[in-house]
Motif scaffolding. Structure first.
Motif, PDB file in Angstrom:
ATOM      1  N   HIS A 120       0.795  -1.227   0.000  1.00 59.25           N
ATOM      2  CA  HIS A 120       0.000   0.000   0.000  1.00 59.25           C
ATOM      3  C   HIS A 120       0.834   1.287   0.000  1.00 59.25           C
ATOM      4  O   HIS A 120       0.266   2.382   0.031  1.00 59.25           O
ATOM      5  N   GLU A 145      -2.770   5.359  -4.303  1.00 64.02           N
ATOM      6  CA  GLU A 145      -4.083   5.954  -4.589  1.00 64.02           C
ATOM      7  C   GLU A 145      -5.234   5.013  -4.253  1.00 64.02           C
ATOM      8  O   GLU A 145      -6.217   5.405  -3.630  1.00 64.02           O
ATOM      9  N   LYS A 146      -5.109   3.746  -4.638  1.00 66.12           N
ATOM     10  CA  LYS A 146      -6.212   2.797  -4.422  1.00 66.12           C
ATOM     11  C   LYS A 146      -6.378   2.411  -2.953  1.00 66.12           C
ATOM     12  O   LYS A 146      -7.362   1.777  -2.583  1.00 66.12           O
ATOM     13  N   SER A 147      -5.407   2.810  -2.099  1.00 66.32           N
ATOM     14  CA  SER A 147      -5.447   2.426  -0.682  1.00 66.32           C
ATOM     15  C   SER A 147      -5.887   3.563   0.235  1.00 66.32           C
ATOM     16  O   SER A 147      -6.022   3.359   1.441  1.00 66.32           O
ATOM     17  N   LYS A 148      -6.114   4.741  -0.319  1.00 64.95           N
ATOM     18  CA  LYS A 148      -6.368   5.916   0.517  1.00 64.95           C
ATOM     19  C   LYS A 148      -7.714   5.889   1.242  1.00 64.95           C
ATOM     20  O   LYS A 148      -7.892   6.592   2.229  1.00 64.95           O
ATOM     21  N   GLN A 149      -8.642   5.089   0.755  1.00 60.76           N
ATOM     22  CA  GLN A 149      -9.957   5.021   1.391  1.00 60.76           C
ATOM     23  C   GLN A 149     -10.121   3.812   2.309  1.00 60.76           C
ATOM     24  O   GLN A 149     -11.220   3.522   2.781  1.00 60.76           O
ATOM     25  N   LEU A 150      -9.033   3.124   2.585  1.00 63.88           N
ATOM     26  CA  LEU A 150      -9.113   1.988   3.510  1.00 63.88           C
ATOM     27  C   LEU A 150      -9.479   2.481   4.902  1.00 63.88           C
ATOM     28  O   LEU A 150      -9.027   3.537   5.344  1.00 63.88           O
ATOM     29  N   ALA A 151     -10.292   1.692   5.603  1.00 66.06           N
ATOM     30  CA  ALA A 151     -10.791   2.097   6.918  1.00 66.06           C
ATOM     31  C   ALA A 151      -9.649   2.356   7.908  1.00 66.06           C
ATOM     32  O   ALA A 151      -9.699   3.299   8.697  1.00 66.06           O
ATOM     33  N   LEU A 154      -8.180   5.865   7.209  1.00 63.95           N
ATOM     34  CA  LEU A 154      -9.090   6.951   7.603  1.00 63.95           C
ATOM     35  C   LEU A 154      -9.153   7.082   9.128  1.00 63.95           C
ATOM     36  O   LEU A 154      -9.168   8.192   9.667  1.00 63.95           O
ATOM     37  N   GLN A 158      -7.589  10.459  11.362  1.00 65.63           N
ATOM     38  CA  GLN A 158      -8.505  11.228  12.213  1.00 65.63           C
ATOM     39  C   GLN A 158      -8.202  11.086  13.701  1.00 65.63           C
ATOM     40  O   GLN A 158      -8.733  11.824  14.525  1.00 65.63           O
ATOM     41  N   HIS A 173      -4.180  15.428   3.506  1.00 61.19           N
ATOM     42  CA  HIS A 173      -5.175  15.326   2.432  1.00 61.19           C
ATOM     43  C   HIS A 173      -4.676  14.429   1.300  1.00 61.19           C
ATOM     44  O   HIS A 173      -5.413  13.595   0.781  1.00 61.19           O
TER      45      HIS A 173
END
Length: 205
Positions: A120, A145-151, A154, A158, A173
């Protein structure tokens, strides 16, 4: 993954300290060591025991890396010019898994190693899947790029559990981090006291 989780929490209790500063650590509830005799292990440590404990704590903090790999890092630190304890910390912080953890792309250094192993992470635009890869000042580390939305990503970004140190320039960002410089020991935000000088004494016997 469950085996690593168990080892991580056992290490916290064995040391009697919350070495990663995590709120879930069992050391927050029980200061004594694990096992049925844990509460009776209160004897005074010898000089060797103190040095061994310092080495195990520092080695464990970086994801419980193998003794062979840790000794190799120490040998490299001793070959470099300057203070060996400072060099040792600098080399450990140059590890890719440590940089990914410090940049808050994941919550733990154990997760950082697995995250890297699963492909990743890019370094300077190229995929690197080895956690012990040594970063250099100026290197750009990014979540693919394809891993940026993995739980897990995120959640980590945060999290207010810890801050990003100033030797990393992180864009939360874009999920990129520039390794600005090799840190000195005093720059590293350890949640507990580390004693790399005792590690040097341990290997110098």
């Amino acid at each position: 993954m469950s085996k690593r989780q168990s080892a991580k929490y056992k290490l916290d209790r064995r040391m009697g300290e919350n070495i990663w500063g995590r709120p879930k650590s069992p050391a927050n509830r029980r200061e004594y060591g694990p096992g049925q005799h844990g509460q009776r292990r209160k004897g005074k440590l010898s000089d060797f025991g103190v040095q061994l404990r310092a080495k195990q704590k520092l080695k464990g903090y970086y994801g419980n890396i193998s003794e062979k790999q840790f000794r190799k890092t120490y040998d490299e630190a001793s070959r470099q010019r300057g203070d060996t304890s400072e060099n040792l910390i600098g080399l450990l912080e140059c590890r890719l898994d440590a940089v990914v953890y410090r940049a808050k792309f994941v919550l733990t250094v154990f997760a950082a190693r697995q995250f890297i192993n699963h492909g990743h992470v890019n370094v300077n635009g190229r995929r690197v899947n080895i956690g012990s890869y040594m970063c250099k000042p100026g290197d750009v580390i990014e979540v693919r790029e394809k891993s940026k939305q993995l739980a897990i990503v995120l959640e980590a970004v945060q999290s207010a559990e810890r801050d990003v140190p100033d030797y990393l320039d992180v864009d939360t960002h874009k999920l990129t981090a520039t390794f600005a410089r090799v840190p000195a020991f005093g720059d590293v935000p350890y949640p507990v006291q580390m004693e790399p000088n005792l590690v040097v004494e341990f290997y110098s016997r």
